[in-house]
Each structure stands twice: as structure tokens, then as C-alpha cells.
Design a protein around this motif. Structure first.
Motif, PDB file in Angstrom:
ATOM      1  N   THR A  57       0.823  -1.210   0.000  1.00 57.64           N
ATOM      2  CA  THR A  57       0.000   0.000   0.000  1.00 57.64           C
ATOM      3  C   THR A  57       0.856   1.259   0.000  1.00 57.64           C
ATOM      4  OG1 THR A  57      -1.772  -1.176   1.148  1.00 57.64           O
ATOM      5  CG2 THR A  57      -1.833   1.221   1.222  1.00 57.64           C
ATOM      6  N   PHE A  58       1.927   1.258   0.771  1.00 61.19           N
ATOM      7  CA  PHE A  58       2.848   2.400   0.751  1.00 61.19           C
ATOM      8  C   PHE A  58       3.443   2.590  -0.646  1.00 61.19           C
ATOM      9  CE2 PHE A  58       3.486   1.966   5.527  1.00 61.19           C
ATOM     10  CZ  PHE A  58       3.018   3.239   5.831  1.00 61.19           C
ATOM     11  N   ILE A  59       3.924   1.492  -1.253  1.00 62.82           N
ATOM     12  CA  ILE A  59       4.515   1.584  -2.594  1.00 62.82           C
ATOM     13  C   ILE A  59       3.479   2.099  -3.596  1.00 62.82           C
ATOM     14  CG2 ILE A  59       5.552   0.295  -4.508  1.00 62.82           C
ATOM     15  CD1 ILE A  59       6.667  -1.670  -2.422  1.00 62.82           C
ATOM     16  N   GLU A  60       2.269   1.577  -3.493  1.00 66.11           N
ATOM     17  CA  GLU A  60       1.201   1.965  -4.411  1.00 66.11           C
ATOM     18  C   GLU A  60       0.900   3.463  -4.311  1.00 66.11           C
ATOM     19  OE1 GLU A  60      -3.248   0.312  -5.558  1.00 66.11           O
ATOM     20  OE2 GLU A  60      -2.574   0.210  -3.473  1.00 66.11           O
ATOM     21  N   HIS A  61       0.794   3.975  -3.096  1.00 66.72           N
ATOM     22  CA  HIS A  61       0.449   5.384  -2.917  1.00 66.72           C
ATOM     23  C   HIS A  61       1.611   6.313  -3.271  1.00 66.72           C
ATOM     24  CE1 HIS A  61      -3.615   5.462  -0.954  1.00 66.72           C
ATOM     25  NE2 HIS A  61      -3.375   4.173  -1.039  1.00 66.72           N
ATOM     26  N   ILE A  62       2.835   5.875  -3.007  1.00 71.03           N
ATOM     27  CA  ILE A  62       3.994   6.663  -3.447  1.00 71.03           C
ATOM     28  C   ILE A  62       4.013   6.740  -4.968  1.00 71.03           C
ATOM     29  CG2 ILE A  62       6.513   6.702  -3.564  1.00 71.03           C
ATOM     30  CD1 ILE A  62       6.513   5.392  -0.761  1.00 71.03           C
ATOM     31  N   SER A  63       3.754   5.617  -5.610  1.00 73.03           N
ATOM     32  CA  SER A  63       3.716   5.577  -7.081  1.00 73.03           C
ATOM     33  C   SER A  63       2.635   6.497  -7.622  1.00 73.03           C
ATOM     34  CB  SER A  63       3.485   4.146  -7.565  1.00 73.03           C
ATOM     35  OG  SER A  63       4.480   3.262  -7.099  1.00 73.03           O
ATOM     36  N   LYS A  64       1.461   6.400  -7.031  1.00 77.69           N
ATOM     37  CA  LYS A  64       0.337   7.233  -7.460  1.00 77.69           C
ATOM     38  C   LYS A  64       0.663   8.717  -7.302  1.00 77.69           C
ATOM     39  CE  LYS A  64      -4.553   8.110  -6.426  1.00 77.69           C
ATOM     40  NZ  LYS A  64      -5.681   7.778  -5.521  1.00 77.69           N
ATOM     41  N   ALA A  65       1.331   9.075  -6.192  1.00 77.10           N
ATOM     42  CA  ALA A  65       1.692  10.471  -5.953  1.00 77.10           C
ATOM     43  C   ALA A  65       2.709  10.979  -6.972  1.00 77.10           C
ATOM     44  CB  ALA A  65       2.242  10.629  -4.536  1.00 77.10           C
ATOM     45  N   HIS A  66       3.445  10.068  -7.582  1.00 76.38           N
ATOM     46  CA  HIS A  66       4.400  10.426  -8.640  1.00 76.38           C
ATOM     47  C   HIS A  66       3.749  10.401 -10.027  1.00 76.38           C
ATOM     48  CE1 HIS A  66       7.538   9.890  -5.565  1.00 76.38           C
ATOM     49  NE2 HIS A  66       8.293  10.625  -6.362  1.00 76.38           N
ATOM     50  N   GLY A  67       2.446  10.202 -10.080  1.00 74.84           N
ATOM     51  CA  GLY A  67       1.746  10.224 -11.356  1.00 74.84           C
ATOM     52  C   GLY A  67       1.783   8.924 -12.128  1.00 74.84           C
ATOM     53  N   LEU A  68       2.168   7.824 -11.460  1.00 71.66           N
ATOM     54  CA  LEU A  68       2.248   6.532 -12.135  1.00 71.66           C
ATOM     55  C   LEU A  68       0.921   5.785 -12.023  1.00 71.66           C
ATOM     56  CD1 LEU A  68       5.749   5.239 -10.928  1.00 71.66           C
ATOM     57  CD2 LEU A  68       5.210   6.681 -12.900  1.00 71.66           C
ATOM     58  N   SER A  69       0.580   5.038 -13.068  1.00 73.93           N
ATOM     59  CA  SER A  69      -0.557   4.130 -12.986  1.00 73.93           C
ATOM     60  C   SER A  69      -0.102   2.851 -12.289  1.00 73.93           C
ATOM     61  CB  SER A  69      -1.104   3.814 -14.380  1.00 73.93           C
ATOM     62  OG  SER A  69      -0.098   3.250 -15.202  1.00 73.93           O
ATOM     63  N   THR A  70      -0.998   2.250 -11.508  1.00 75.26           N
ATOM     64  CA  THR A  70      -0.611   1.118 -10.672  1.00 75.26           C
ATOM     65  C   THR A  70      -1.539  -0.075 -10.860  1.00 75.26           C
ATOM     66  OG1 THR A  70      -1.999   1.828  -8.805  1.00 75.26           O
ATOM     67  CG2 THR A  70       0.249   2.708  -8.908  1.00 75.26           C
ATOM     68  N   ALA A  71      -0.992  -1.252 -10.581  1.00 76.83           N
ATOM     69  CA  ALA A  71      -1.780  -2.485 -10.519  1.00 76.83           C
ATOM     70  C   ALA A  71      -1.265  -3.303  -9.352  1.00 76.83           C
ATOM     71  CB  ALA A  71      -1.673  -3.267 -11.818  1.00 76.83           C
ATOM     72  N   THR A  72      -2.169  -3.912  -8.599  1.00 79.39           N
ATOM     73  CA  THR A  72      -1.744  -4.735  -7.466  1.00 79.39           C
ATOM     74  C   THR A  72      -2.485  -6.069  -7.465  1.00 79.39           C
ATOM     75  OG1 THR A  72      -3.400  -3.721  -6.003  1.00 79.39           O
ATOM     76  CG2 THR A  72      -1.192  -2.755  -5.991  1.00 79.39           C
ATOM     77  N   PHE A  73      -1.777  -7.090  -6.974  1.00 77.25           N
ATOM     78  CA  PHE A  73      -2.355  -8.411  -6.768  1.00 77.25           C
ATOM     79  C   PHE A  73      -2.069  -8.783  -5.329  1.00 77.25           C
ATOM     80  CE2 PHE A  73      -1.991 -13.220  -7.495  1.00 77.25           C
ATOM     81  CZ  PHE A  73      -3.363 -13.414  -7.414  1.00 77.25           C
ATOM     82  N   MET A  74      -3.129  -8.899  -4.504  1.00 78.42           N
ATOM     83  CA  MET A  74      -2.959  -9.138  -3.077  1.00 78.42           C
ATOM     84  C   MET A  74      -3.882 -10.252  -2.605  1.00 78.42           C
ATOM     85  SD  MET A  74      -2.742  -5.132  -1.839  1.00 78.42           S
ATOM     86  CE  MET A  74      -2.480  -5.530  -0.114  1.00 78.42           C
ATOM     87  N   SER A  75      -3.536 -10.844  -1.461  1.00 79.05           N
ATOM     88  CA  SER A  75      -4.337 -11.925  -0.889  1.00 79.05           C
ATOM     89  C   SER A  75      -4.440 -11.738   0.622  1.00 79.05           C
ATOM     90  CB  SER A  75      -3.676 -13.270  -1.176  1.00 79.05           C
ATOM     91  OG  SER A  75      -3.548 -13.490  -2.550  1.00 79.05           O
ATOM     92  N   PRO A  76      -5.509 -12.234   1.264  1.00 74.49           N
ATOM     93  CA  PRO A  76      -6.734 -12.706   0.623  1.00 74.49           C
ATOM     94  C   PRO A  76      -7.618 -11.522   0.255  1.00 74.49           C
ATOM     95  CG  PRO A  76      -6.958 -12.889   2.983  1.00 74.49           C
ATOM     96  CD  PRO A  76      -5.559 -12.356   2.727  1.00 74.49           C
ATOM     97  N   CYS A  77      -8.790 -11.797  -0.243  1.00 74.72           N
ATOM     98  CA  CYS A  77      -9.706 -10.714  -0.583  1.00 74.72           C
ATOM     99  C   CYS A  77     -10.334 -10.145   0.690  1.00 74.72           C
ATOM    100  CB  CYS A  77     -10.791 -11.216  -1.522  1.00 74.72           C
ATOM    101  SG  CYS A  77     -11.852 -12.487  -0.822  1.00 74.72           S
ATOM    102  N   ILE A  78     -10.831  -8.912   0.572  1.00 79.49           N
ATOM    103  CA  ILE A  78     -11.558  -8.309   1.684  1.00 79.49           C
ATOM    104  C   ILE A  78     -13.052  -8.615   1.548  1.00 79.49           C
ATOM    105  CG2 ILE A  78     -12.118  -6.140   2.856  1.00 79.49           C
ATOM    106  CD1 ILE A  78      -9.195  -7.075   3.112  1.00 79.49           C
ATOM    107  N   GLU A  79     -13.605  -8.424   0.350  1.00 82.52           N
ATOM    108  CA  GLU A  79     -15.022  -8.748   0.132  1.00 82.52           C
ATOM    109  C   GLU A  79     -15.191  -9.928  -0.818  1.00 82.52           C
ATOM    110  OE1 GLU A  79     -17.532  -5.463  -0.779  1.00 82.52           O
ATOM    111  OE2 GLU A  79     -16.760  -4.236   0.856  1.00 82.52           O
ATOM    112  N   ASP A  80     -14.573  -9.840  -2.007  1.00 84.62           N
ATOM    113  CA  ASP A  80     -14.651 -10.958  -2.938  1.00 84.62           C
ATOM    114  C   ASP A  80     -13.465 -10.901  -3.895  1.00 84.62           C
ATOM    115  OD1 ASP A  80     -15.288  -9.284  -5.224  1.00 84.62           O
ATOM    116  OD2 ASP A  80     -17.343  -9.188  -4.476  1.00 84.62           O
ATOM    117  N   VAL A  81     -13.456 -11.786  -4.863  1.00 85.67           N
ATOM    118  CA  VAL A  81     -12.306 -11.981  -5.739  1.00 85.67           C
ATOM    119  C   VAL A  81     -11.891 -10.704  -6.475  1.00 85.67           C
ATOM    120  CG1 VAL A  81     -13.688 -12.717  -7.723  1.00 85.67           C
ATOM    121  CG2 VAL A  81     -11.334 -13.552  -7.479  1.00 85.67           C
ATOM    122  N   HIS A  82     -12.820  -9.805  -6.730  1.00 85.09           N
ATOM    123  CA  HIS A  82     -12.515  -8.610  -7.506  1.00 85.09           C
ATOM    124  C   HIS A  82     -11.466  -7.731  -6.833  1.00 85.09           C
ATOM    125  CE1 HIS A  82     -16.591  -9.778  -8.903  1.00 85.09           C
ATOM    126  NE2 HIS A  82     -16.072  -9.488 -10.087  1.00 85.09           N
TER     127      HIS A  82
END
Length: 417
Positions: A57-82
Motif C-alpha cells: 500500500t505504501f509503494i502503491e500510494h507513493i507511485s500514485k503520488a508520482h503520477g504513475l498508474s498502478t496495478a496490485t495483486f494481493m491476498s486474501p480478498c476483503i469482500e470478494d475476488v474482484h
């Protein structure tokens, strides 16, 4: 069981096995059939026992703050597979999931994979289609034989190592470390937290063997506190006035790892870094189910092993010194329940044990028998328990299993706000 995965499997007739089968042969062959999408990703690979989600999450938000588009794959889900596959912080849409399942169906993946392997292929396909600037991938279990380990990362990150999944990964810190160190790739940097001595020995040997630069928290980089602000320092880099939203001293190390990994990623990819963007990314980073506030004095945290329970307890001591703490706990039977409870009982005033809807769950009354707490009970009526404790002005923390939190996170937030 991954909620709603079966819907897509049935719809597209791409069946998979719900069991766990460590190994890379099946997924390697499956990825060839869909064109090896993982080869087109600019990735950061994250393994470890605790701290993976926060670091990502830290890496993702730092990336976003630098104007980068992001994709993440994490486990397990919070609500469902999406929500395990996210594009620019948004869960993958049903339409996009249909698109990648269509590709897998046409490629003949029916019956070839486990559930997690199938989901890994789906994630890689979705990421290839989205073409993000940075992809951040979390190992499902272990590392060396985890299905995500087919990726060739720019940098690997391991926040912590403790005993977990001992039936698959072994019963010693050394055996766990051997699995985690498997994500180190030849010549590619690896960033770690302050690992146990036995684990650090394994990582040092693996990094030397693969000629991979090894950067370790407290040795190559560090975060210190000065005037209630945190300062990141590494060689000639100094970033003062950092402010975290995610509480707890354990998040200091995760933040430091994220900054270090992002700086490596940025240098290799020609991304110009900004101190202000780093600060903005750190401050905006929040993670669901990690000491997450749902309402005044109502929190949830996915502490499911003794190490994460200890971090939770330290955060409670920091945030709520000398306040009464009520824990609502449900756990899976294959976890170190006694070890988790021993930590929670250091600060818990009262405990309520609840059932978790999962085949691997231990019944609430069985968990209560293991607990050494003086004031303890079980309930099927969680909402009433929460209401009563809030009226008593107690801090309430639901913890123990992410499956429990996945069910109750939205319900509690909507009920008490």
C-alpha cells in the motif's frame, strides 16, 4: 474458498482445484498457453510473513503520488475476488474479469490449475491489458514455489519472517526463510526488514549466490523520529517530515522498505522522484483491515499469527494507553491460536469469541477454552455485543481472521456511522 471466483469458473467452464499445490510447473505451462503476460510487467514482488499488505500500500500510494498508474495483486480478498486484482486502486470490474476468463477458456486452461494459480493467471492477463507503469505483486504463500514467482521483478521486498503455514513451509525460521528467499532473482535488488538472525543468514547466502544487491532495514536505510516527525535516511538520501496515517511503530519499517523499493524502481525505470510526492504518498496510504477505524473506538485488524498480534498490541498501547480494550476474536483452526491469544491477552480487558464462516475455522467455544482471559464469552450476536461495549466507552477491536473481517467490515461501518 475465494468468494465469487466460482461464479466465473462456472460461467466460462474453466474449472480449478481448491487445494494448495506449491510448485511452478502447472502455472508455467498455463502462462505459455495465454502468451506469457507476466513477461510484459514492470513489477515489484513482495513476500514475507507480516507487513506485505502495508508495504504494498505504501509503494502503491507513493507511485500514485508520482503520477504513475498502478496495478496490485494481493491476498486474501476483503469482500470478494474482484478486490484481489486492482487497477489504479480500483477492484477489477466484472467486465474485465469476464474478458480475462474468456482468454483462459479459449486457451484450454480448464482443469489445469488450482484456484490461486488460476487467479494469478487472471491477474497477469488483466495487468497486461491495463499496461500499468508499476505492478506490485504479493506472494500467496511462501515464495519459492508460489505461483506468483514466475514474474521477473525489478526489485523484491520481504518485510518480515516468522513461523507460518508450517505444514507447507516447514517448522523452523530457516525453512521459512528458504521459501521467502526464493523470490530473489539473479542480479536484481532485494529489500528486507530486520529479519531474525537465522533468516538473515539464508537471505545473505541467497543474495550472494545470485549476485543480488541486498538492502536491509537498520543497516542500509533507516527511519528515525525527530520532533514527532519521521525522517528516512539511506546513504546520501534524507527525507524529513514524513507523516504516516497507518499507526504503529511496526509501520515505520514497512514505510522505509516501500521508499527504498520505490527509489530503486524509479532509478531503474527513469522515474524522477520528488520528496513532496513521497511525503504525499506516505500520508495518504491506508490499508483495509490493518488497524482500520470503522467508527469512533471501533477497529478491525487482521492479526492472525503471534507476530502480527504483537504488532497490533504495540499499536494499541501507542494509541490507547490505559483504556479498556474489548476483543472480538474468530480464528481458523490451522493458526497458532494460543500464540495469538497470549499476545492479545496482554492488553485485552474482555474477550468475545465468535465463529468464522470457513471450513478451516475453529468453533468459538473451542477458542474460548484455549484462552487464559478472565472475562470471556462467546456470541452469535456480534452487533449487540459491539453496541453494548460502545455504550461502555470501551475500545473494540475485531481480529483473528481476515475471513471474519471480510464478512463484518461493511456491516459494522454502515451500522455504527
Amino acid at each position: 474458498m475465494i468468494p465469487k471466483l466460482d461464479y466465473y469458473k462456472k460461467k466460462w467452464e474453466v474449472h480449478s482445484d481448491a487445494s494448495i499445490k506449491p510448485g511452478l510447473t502447472a502455472i508455467t505451462e498455463a502462462l505459455k498457453l495465454v502468451g506469457n503476460p507476466q513477461e510484459n510487467l514492470s513489477a515489484v514482488h513482495v513476500a514475507g510473513t507480516n507487513g506485505k499488505g502495508s508495504t504494498i500500500t505504501f509503494i502503491e500510494h507513493i507511485s500514485k503520488a508520482h503520477g504513475l498508474s498502478t496495478a496490485t495483486f494481493m491476498s486474501p480478498c476483503i469482500e470478494d475476488v474482484h478486490d484481489q486484482i486492482q487497477l489504479n486502486e480500483q477492484p477489477i470490474t466484472p467486465e474485465e474479469m469476464d474478458a480475462v476468463f474468456s482468454i483462459m477458456a479459449d486457451a484450454g486452461l480448464d482443469g489445469k490449475l488450482t484456484d490461486f494459480e488460476l487467479l494469478t493467471v487472471a491477474a497477469f492477463l488483466a495487468f497486461e491489458r491495463f499496461a500499468p507503469d508499476i505492478t506490485i505483486i504479493e506472494c500467496g504463500m511462501g515464495g519459492r514455489f508460489d505461483s506468483t514467482n514466475v514474474v521477473a521483478p525489478i526489485v523484491s521486498v520481504v518485510p518480515s519472517i516468522a513461523l507460518e503455514h508450517t505444514n507447507f513451509l516447514g517448522s523452523t525460521i530457516e525453512s521459512i526463510a528458504m521459501h521467502k528467499a526464493g523470490i530473489i532473482k539473479e542480479g536484481k535488488p532485494v529489500v528486507t526488514g530486520a529479519l531474525p538472525t537465522d533468516a538473515m543468514k539464508i537471505f545473505t547466502q541467497e543474495a550472494e549466490k545470485l549476485r543480488s544487491p541486498l538492502l536491509v532495514y537498520n543497516e542500509n536505510f533507516i527511519v528515525i523520529e525527530e520532533n514527532s516527525k519521521e525522517i528516512y535516511m539511506a546513504n546520501d538520501v534524507r527525507i524529513p517530515n514524513l507523516t504516516r496515517t497507518m499507526p504503529g511503530l511496526h509501520q515505520r519499517s514497512n514505510m522505509a522498505l516501500a521508499i527504498t523499493a520505490f527509489n530503486i524502481f524509479a532509478q531503474i525505470n527513469g522515474v524522477k522522484t520528488s520528496v513532496e510526492a513521497l511525503r504525499k504518498g506516505i500520508q495518504s496510504a491506508q490499508l483495509a483491515c490493518r488497524f482500520e477505524r470503522l467508527a469512533p473506538k471501533l477497529y478491525i485488524d487482521g492479526a492472525h499469527n503471534p507476530a502480527s498480534a504483537k504488532s497490533l498490541v504495540n499499536a494499541i498501547k501507542e494509541q490507547f494507553p490505559n483504556e479498556p480494550i474489548h476483543f472480538i476474536v474468530g480464528m481458523l483452526g490451522d493458526k497458532d491460536i494460543q500464540g495469538v491469544l497470549a499476545e492479545l491477552e496482554k492488553v485485552g480487558t474482555t474477550f468475545t469469541f465468535v465463529d468464522v464462516v470457513n471450513d478451516r475455522a475453529m468453533a468459538a467455544d473451542e477458542i474460548m477454552k484455549i484462552s487464559n482471559a478472565v472475562n470471556k464469552s462467546t456470541t452469535y450476536d456480534i452487533l449487540t455485543t459491539v453496541q453494548q461495549k460502545l455504550l461502555l466507552n470501551e475500545v473494540i477491536i475485531m481480529t483473528g481472521s481476515l475471513y471474519l473481517l471480510a464478512k463484518w467490515r461493511k456491516i459494522l461501518h454502515e451500522t455504527f456511522n
